[in-house]
Scaffold this active site. Structure first.
Site, short mmCIF file in Angstrom:
data_model
loop_
_atom_site.label_atom_id
_atom_site.label_comp_id
_atom_site.label_asym_id
_atom_site.label_seq_id
_atom_site.Cartn_x
_atom_site.Cartn_y
_atom_site.Cartn_z
N GLU B 162 -53.36 13.07 81.09
CA GLU B 162 -52.94 14.38 81.58
C GLU B 162 -52.33 14.34 82.98
O GLU B 162 -51.29 14.93 83.23
CB GLU B 162 -54.17 15.28 81.59
CG GLU B 162 -53.87 16.68 82.04
CD GLU B 162 -55.08 17.58 81.90
OE1 GLU B 162 -56.10 17.14 81.32
OE2 GLU B 162 -54.99 18.72 82.35
N SER B 213 -57.43 26.27 83.84
CA SER B 213 -58.75 26.89 83.65
C SER B 213 -59.67 26.44 84.77
O SER B 213 -60.41 27.21 85.35
CB SER B 213 -59.34 26.48 82.31
OG SER B 213 -58.42 26.70 81.29
N SER B 216 -57.73 20.65 89.33
CA SER B 216 -57.74 19.24 89.73
C SER B 216 -56.90 19.09 90.97
O SER B 216 -55.83 19.70 91.07
CB SER B 216 -57.14 18.36 88.62
OG SER B 216 -58.14 17.97 87.72
N ARG B 228 -57.20 11.18 91.81
CA ARG B 228 -57.78 12.52 91.74
C ARG B 228 -58.80 12.60 92.86
O ARG B 228 -59.79 11.87 92.87
CB ARG B 228 -58.45 12.72 90.38
CG ARG B 228 -59.01 14.12 90.18
CD ARG B 228 -59.60 14.25 88.78
NE ARG B 228 -60.01 15.60 88.48
CZ ARG B 228 -61.20 16.12 88.76
NH1 ARG B 228 -62.10 15.39 89.37
NH2 ARG B 228 -61.48 17.38 88.44
#
Lengths: 752, 391
Positions: B162, B213, B216, B228
């Site tokens: 992703e 939702s 990140s 990340r």
């Protein structure tokens, strides 16, 4: 969240319990001597602070004027009970609901007219300003909230040994107290206030949350990815989107679940932000406080979990036993700056402090009743500065107590039973110590109730006052006795014993002198150990002593275990004695009577004869039948009159008497009188001797010193003896040489 | 776009083959590939990229406009019908929507020219859409559906990472779309706060904050080098979830509309509500929120607030929290450029301006908040690019 708020409305029918459980004079104590008020008014709780002077009865010993040849010659010294004034800090926490009632009560009892201002902090200080000024007639002087919090935090971290703890939900003991680090800085303080106006509703919301399942409301990683998101190390159970599943108009969610989701959301968010700040400022200690925490296991757990998750354990979430008082303490300190409160050491008074209470949903009814009412913290000012012993090998890792009863459930159960069982005897002795005071039995009864209540509290909440230890149980008993003006229940017993023992002193010394050097060394050690059997503090012994007063020194020697002792380093000690004398020995003494006079002094005499200087450290204040500094002064004077060795020792200052700074049967080597520490340094002390169960077994058994040390004790408790694999009157004789010093070490050690 | 397709391994100028994510290719527009070799490696139509999020499925579809007569003849009926269905409609089923304003026209991808369409539908309707595909016999086509994000494991998709897709998508769209990136000038002055284009020519290092939702936060140092930093579960899903519970609304658009009419200061407790003004000692202005929803503890105040106020407060709470966490990350990572993406920002100027304000105010002008027009579609674009790479 409409439903969330609905929780409030469903419970609003509850009438607030307005009953004050304790009578107000037991809450706002010593108001007649109170001055320097401070108040911290939060959204829901008010914290009041004041300073008072407490009149205490203290037992003083005074030498008779022997030159006058008075008729009292059968007595060694005179015991008088005197009034002593000590300083005390009072902190009281109560719900805002009671504020008016409390202000009225304070006004009625306030005598001191010097007080003109009251320091105030907290969000409510503004709101209640007029009420306070009107009711108390004091000018409200506002102090900055954050400054007060930090000041208060520094104060508790410095003065209360077991203030901070980490919380682990599933561990044997949920609370793990931190030992006071000499350097408290730097730290991050996260105050999670709220302005929550009603305690009960908040607590009920938390209870509701603890019953809920957040997974029905929250969108988890596995809800999106079907499992974990491996490449990012995100587990499937991780919350991907808080309340993500509630984004639908046509579904009802249980209140419990929503409350739980909200709790997780808030806790995680606070934890995350705290971690980011900690990282930015390179801090590893983060203290959490504020209304949201208030000892709630639920919030402490979620915050701890969050911190651990976000920092992978690099940052520690710490909580404070007195987090609710920080603002009030800080405001008080601001107002009391001219008294220099930070110059003194203060000690938590266990008798007058409520201790940490859990408000967990499954707490027992006794605590539930209390959690909504009043909470107190009292701290007594120590008149002398306390510092750490310069001879501790690693002060930052030193823990005085040998067994942490918070973690050791079996030992806890025994000692709590033991102390409760011994209570009758203590009450009787307390009454007997004041035969001339007709109200003594009544006071003794109050003492019994107070201490029994403390023991009951500790049974349910072992962590109420920090780590529970034999030392804290003993200290709590001393504090309770003092509270009811039994400053020294053993004074008369000590006096009689000292008198008796003194009569045998010369005989004992002469007998020792007749022995060959080798034999004498063992006899001296045996003498100290046999003397240590004489202990009214130990139940097994007090039973024998009370039933058979003729139980003598010789008898005690016979009772002693044959060598090899349970821990036996005598051979190593003996070898050491063949070498050069020690420069200076620091001797922490134990009991009065036979112990000090026939056991310790002859041993000290031998050290002096070897050319070793001796510092005798005894308690500053009374505890059980331990010899106090005051008593020891008189005893040594009397001995010096008979014995030229002691006399010249005193005269040439090769034998010195100092007070330890403690009034406990145990010993905390990190809080000793400053004079003692200075002397130890000046005289280049190279031997530390610690005698007795309280000082060498319950505490300091594992203490590592940077010089040679001797720990001597007789196990006078059959349960403990059993546990150590010995029997009643087993001997511990532990001689240790710090690593790196050329000497045989005695590795014999038993796990306690 | 030459260089985007996986080409013949023997061909010079092409990057190393293999799906390994560690060997990244650059968007080298100068690489010239022979058409036949491109054709060989080009995947068959249709070209889709999909990003299955917690709330929305984002679909990008490349509509070839350079179909030759020969191709037209070869093209199977199903393929034609897909093309027509998607390009002639702007809404699909009850909940699918094509964001026409985002469409990229005359784009050259893998040697083909066409339009890029942006379509979204709720994740919960994914089965409906799949059924629709089956009904239209799409499944008879030899299609690889490149997808990123989540999605039920039962679905047979070519799954991609992703975050890689996201970064790739951002960089690609910014390279083909002028004025894709913009910022707000004078973010702390409501009267003079205006949108301005920001050329994202040298974007590194940047903090990429993807608000779906959940959230990140990535620190991107180069196309291949990113990490990340953290994330938070308080994201767009939380905003909508709480709004649904608090106001009974049922869609993101409803929630936003309500929020635009509400006043959060009736719900939140501000610094001035506690201190009467600024908390000067710590530089806290009186208007700063001291306790989100703090006024809702009082019964009287609960009775005076509207649903719109609650929606606005929810929006402000979520947005400010993302702003706080982002700012701390930017400080910790020492990055000054912050790019906010994700569908939470779709038609959500309120949050964008709030973020722009927060970044600017609390960093004293050090941090710059940047936004991209294709907010939530970058993951899906990245997935499409991956399809063209690895076919």
């Amino acid at each position: 969240m409409a439903e969330c708020v609905g929780v409030d409305s469903s419970t609003s029918a509850h009438t607030m319990d307005k009953s004050i459980i304790l009578p107000p004079d037991e809450i706002f104590r010593n108001l007649e001597n109170a001055k320097r008020f401070a108040i911290d008014i939060g959204g829901s709780l008010t914290k009041l602070a004041y300073y008072s002077t407490v009149q205490h009865k203290v037992a003083k010993v005074r030498s008779f004027d022997h030159t006058a040849k008075e008729a009292h010659s059968d007595k060694l010294y005179e015991i008088s009970v005197q009034e002593e004034v000590t300083a005390r800090l009072h902190f009281i926490k109560f719900e805002n609901t009671y504020i008016e009632t409390c202000l009225d009560f304070i006004k009625d009892h306030l005598v001191n007219t010097e007080t003109k201002v009251i320091k105030a902090t907290g969000g409510g200080a503004h709101k209640f300003k007029d009420l306070i000024e009107k009711k108390l007639g004091l000018k409200v002087d506002k102090e900055d909230e954050m400054t007060c919090l930090i000041k208060g935090c520094n104060f508790v971290l410095r003065n209360i040994p077991h203030e901070a703890f980490v919380y682990t939900k599933h561990a044997d003991s949920e609370f793990r107290f931190q030992t006071t680090h000499p350097d408290i800085f730097p730290y991050l303080l996260v105050n999670i206030g709220s302005g929550v106006s009603i305690v009960k509703r908040f607590d009920e919301l938390l209870q509701l949350a603890s019953k809920g399942q957040h997974t029905s409301v929250d969108m988890l990683v596995k809800d999106i990815y079907g499992g974990s998101y491996g490449s990012l190390g995100l587990t499937g159970d991780l919350i991907a989107s808080s309340f993500g599943k509630s984004a639908t108009a046509d579904k009802e969610f249980p209140k419990e679940d929503m409350a739980k989701s909200l709790l997780h959301m808030i806790s995680n968010d606070i934890g995350q932000l705290a971690c980011l700040y900690a990282k930015l400022h390179n801090l590893s200690r983060v203290y959490f406080g504020g209304f949201f925490i208030r000892g709630h296991p639920v919030t402490m757990h979620t915050i701890t979990y969050s911190i651990n998750y976000f920092t992978k354990g690099e940052v520690q979430a710490l909580f404070l036993r007195h987090e609710g008082y920080l603002g009030a303490i800080g405001a008080f300190l601001k107002g009391a700056e001219e008294d220099n409160p930070n110059q003194y050491r203060w000690v938590e008074n266990y008798a007058g402090s409520s201790g940490l209470m859990s408000v967990s949903p499954d707490m027992n009814p006794m605590q539930r009743a209390r959690s909504g009412t009043f909470d107190m913290l009292e701290m007594d000012r120590l008149e002398r500065q306390l510092v750490k012993l310069p001879l501790l090998q690693d002060p930052s890792s030193y823990i005085p107590d040998t067994v942490d009863l918070t973690e050791d459930a079996l030992a806890r159960e025994y000692w709590l039973f033991c102390f409760e069982d011994a209570l009758d005897g203590v009450v009787q002795r307390a009454v007997a110590s004041q035969p001339d005071l007709p109200e003594a039995p009544e006071r003794a009864e109050k003492f019994r109730q107070k201490y029994r209540h403390k023991l009951q509290t500790l049974r349910h909440q072992p962590f109420a006052y920090g780590s529970l230890t034999v030392r804290s149980l003993l200290d709590t008993r001393e504090h309770c006795l003092n509270e009811f003006n039994f400053p020294d229940p053993y004074s008369k017993i000590k006096q009689r014993e000292n008198d008796l023992a003194l009569k045998y002193y010369l005989k004992a010394v002469k007998a020792l002198e007749k022995l060959e050097w080798e034999d004498r060394q063992l006899a001296l050690v045996s003498g100290v150990l046999a003397g240590n059997v004489f202990d009214w503090g130990a139940k097994a012994v007090s039973d024998v002593l009370e039933s058979d007063p003729e139980f003598g020194f010789e008898e005690a020697k016979r009772q002693l275990e044959e060598r090899p002792w349970l821990v036996d380093c005598y051979d190593q000690w003996f070898e050491r004695l063949k070498g050069p004398p020690h420069r200076c020995a620091l001797f922490f003494v134990d009991n009065s009577g036979v112990d000090i006079i026939l056991g310790v002094i002859p041993f000290v005499r031998e050290l002096l004869s070897r050319g070793t200087e001796v510092v005798l450290a005894s308690n500053s204040g009374p505890a059980l039948n331990d010899v106090t500094n005051g008593e020891l002064q008189i005893l040594t004077e009397r001995i010096a009159a008979m014995d030229p060795v002691i006399q010249s020792g005193l005269r040439d200052e090769r034998l010195m008497l100092v007070q330890s700074g403690s009034s406990s049967p145990c010993l905390d080597l990190s809080r000793l009188d400053k004079v003692l520490a200075t002397l130890v340094r000046e005289r280049k002390t190279d031997l530390v001797i610690i005698e007795g169960m309280g000082r060498a077994i319950h505490t300091n058994y594992y203490a590592m010193l940077s010089c040679e040390s001797l720990k001597m004790a007789v196990i006078k408790n059959s349960w403990l003896a059993d546990r150590l694999g010995g029997k009643l009157f087993s001997v511990v004789f532990k001689y240790e040489v710090p690593a790196g010093k050329p000497s045989q070490d005695c590795s014999a050690s038993i796990p306690l | 776009m030459p260089g985007l397709c996986r080409s013949d391994p023997n061909n010079e100028g092409a990057a190393a083959p293999g799906p390994s994510s560690s060997e990244r290719r650059t968007f080298n527009s100068t690489a010239r590939l022979r058409t036949d070799s491109v054709k060989k490696s080009r995947p068959l139509f249709p070209w889709f990229g999909m990003d299955i999020g917690g709330t929305l499925v984002k679909l990008v579809y490349f509509e070839p406009k350079d179909i030759t007569a020969e191709e037209e003849q070869e093209e199977v009926e199903n393929l034609k019908s897909i093309r027509r269905y998607l390009t002639l409609n702007t809404a699909y089923g009850k909940t699918g929507i094509r964001d026409v304003h985002l469409e990229l026209k005359d784009l050259t991808l893998c040697g083909r020219t066409g339009n890029l369409h942006f379509i979204r539908f709720p994740t919960q309707d994914l089965p409906v859409f799949l059924q629709m595909g089956r009904d239209k016999h799409f499944s008879s086509l030899h299609t690889t559906l490149c997808a990123t994000g989540g999605g039920p494991t039962s679905l047979k998709l070519h799954k991609l990472d992703e975050l890689e897709c996201l970064i790739r998508g951002v960089l690609y769209i910014d390279s083909v779309m002028p004025r894709e990136c913009y910022y707000f000038e004078n973010p702390t002055d409501p009267d003079h706060c205006v949108e301005r284009p920001y050329p994202l020519e040298n974007p590194y290092p940047m903090l990429l904050v993807n608000i779906g939702s959940g959230v990140s936060i990535l620190a991107v140092y180069s196309e291949n080098n990113y990490k990340r930093v953290t994330g938070t579960s308080l994201g767009g899903g939380t905003f909508l979830g709480l709004c649904c519970l608090l106001t009974g609304c049922s869609s993101f658009e409803d929630a936003l509309e309500m929020a635009s009419e509400g006043e959060s200061t009736r719900v939140d407790k501000l610094v001035r509500d506690i201190y009467g003004g600024d908390y000067e000692r710590f530089g806290l202005p009186g208007w700063a929120v001291a306790s989100s929803f703090g006024n809702m503890m009082s019964k009287e105040k609960r009775e005076t607030v509207s649903k719109a106020d609650l929606a606005r407060a929810t929006l402000v709470t979520i947005t400010n929290n993302i702003g706080s966490i982002t700012r701390m990350c930017a400080l910790n990572e020492n990055i000054e450029r912050v790019v906010f993406v994700g569908n939470f920002l779709r038609v959500n100027t309120l949050s964008m301006k709030l973020l722009a304000y927060a970044m600017d105010y609390w960093s004293k002008g050090q941090l710059k908040a940047l936004f991209l027009r294709h907010e939530g579609y970058f993951g899906a674009v990245g997935a499409l690019l991956e399809l063209l790479h690895s076919s």
